[in-house]
Design a protein around this motif. Structure first.
Motif, PDB file in Angstrom:
ATOM      1  N   THR A 290      30.315  40.128  37.836  1.00  0.00           N
ATOM      2  CA  THR A 290      30.324  41.606  38.718  1.00  0.00           C
ATOM      3  C   THR A 290      28.996  41.398  39.807  1.00  0.00           C
ATOM      4  OG1 THR A 290      31.908  42.306  37.698  1.00  0.00           O
ATOM      5  CG2 THR A 290      30.015  43.859  39.269  1.00  0.00           C
TER       6      THR A 290
ATOM      7  N   ARG B  62      30.145  46.229  45.376  1.00  0.00           N
ATOM      8  CA  ARG B  62      30.340  45.556  44.325  1.00  0.00           C
ATOM      9  C   ARG B  62      31.468  44.144  44.212  1.00  0.00           C
ATOM     10  NH1 ARG B  62      28.620  48.178  38.773  1.00  0.00           N
ATOM     11  NH2 ARG B  62      28.002  49.666  39.764  1.00  0.00           N
TER      12      ARG B  62
ATOM     13  N   SER C  79      34.961  37.469  34.493  1.00  0.00           N
ATOM     14  CA  SER C  79      34.994  38.136  35.203  1.00  0.00           C
ATOM     15  C   SER C  79      33.400  38.349  35.426  1.00  0.00           C
ATOM     16  CB  SER C  79      35.586  39.472  35.176  1.00  0.00           C
ATOM     17  OG  SER C  79      37.200  39.169  35.692  1.00  0.00           O
TER      18      SER C  79
ATOM     19  N   LEU D 201      32.695  41.399  42.665  1.00  0.00           N
ATOM     20  CA  LEU D 201      33.889  41.158  41.898  1.00  0.00           C
ATOM     21  C   LEU D 201      34.360  39.742  42.139  1.00  0.00           C
ATOM     22  CD1 LEU D 201      35.955  44.493  40.818  1.00  0.00           C
ATOM     23  CD2 LEU D 201      33.574  43.463  39.885  1.00  0.00           C
TER      24      LEU D 201
ATOM     25  N   TYR E 114      23.508  41.107  38.334  1.00  0.00           N
ATOM     26  CA  TYR E 114      24.372  40.824  37.332  1.00  0.00           C
ATOM     27  C   TYR E 114      24.379  41.651  36.761  1.00  0.00           C
ATOM     28  CZ  TYR E 114      27.174  37.878  34.243  1.00  0.00           C
ATOM     29  OH  TYR E 114      27.221  37.570  33.808  1.00  0.00           O
TER      30      TYR E 114
END
Length: 108
Positions: free
Chosen positions: A91, A80, A89, A82, A25
């Motif tokens: 990732t 990645r 947000s 998202l 993360y």
């Protein structure tokens, strides 16, 4: 003699997650290793590294699937995941992002 409390509700066992993935993360410049769990209603990320706990980066995250606004995979070499929700947000990176993407996609 015990009497039943009519207002008391029986506790329900927590729902087993539909999917677990060991992912990184990304929080700012930090990559925090942990487990992403996608359940029937809730997504959680729980850090697993002892070093993350020592430096104070071990805050997990949790959000409701109904708050999911967008989910996509970016990148070709370093892929990645998202995730966009009402609260922010997020990732992630790791070998389990494709399965997490498929599950999340069903809720957008």
């Amino acid at each position: 003699m015990e009497t039943e409390n009519p207002k008391a509700r029986p506790s329900t066992p927590p729902q087993a997650p539909a999917h677990f993935a060991n992912l990184l993360y990304f929080r700012g410049p930090l990559a925090i290793g942990g487990k992403l769990a996608i359940g029937e209603e809730v997504v959680t990320f729980t850090p697993t590294g002892w070093l993350d706990r020592v430096v104070g980066a071990a805050q997990g995250l949790e959000f409701l699937l109904r708050d999911l606004r967008a989910i996509r995979i970016t990148g070709s070499i370093e892929r990645r995941l998202l995730i966009e929700t009402e609260s922010g947000s997020f990732t992630f990176m790791g070998s389990g992002i494709e399965a997490a993407f498929k599950i999340g996609r069903a809720h957008v």
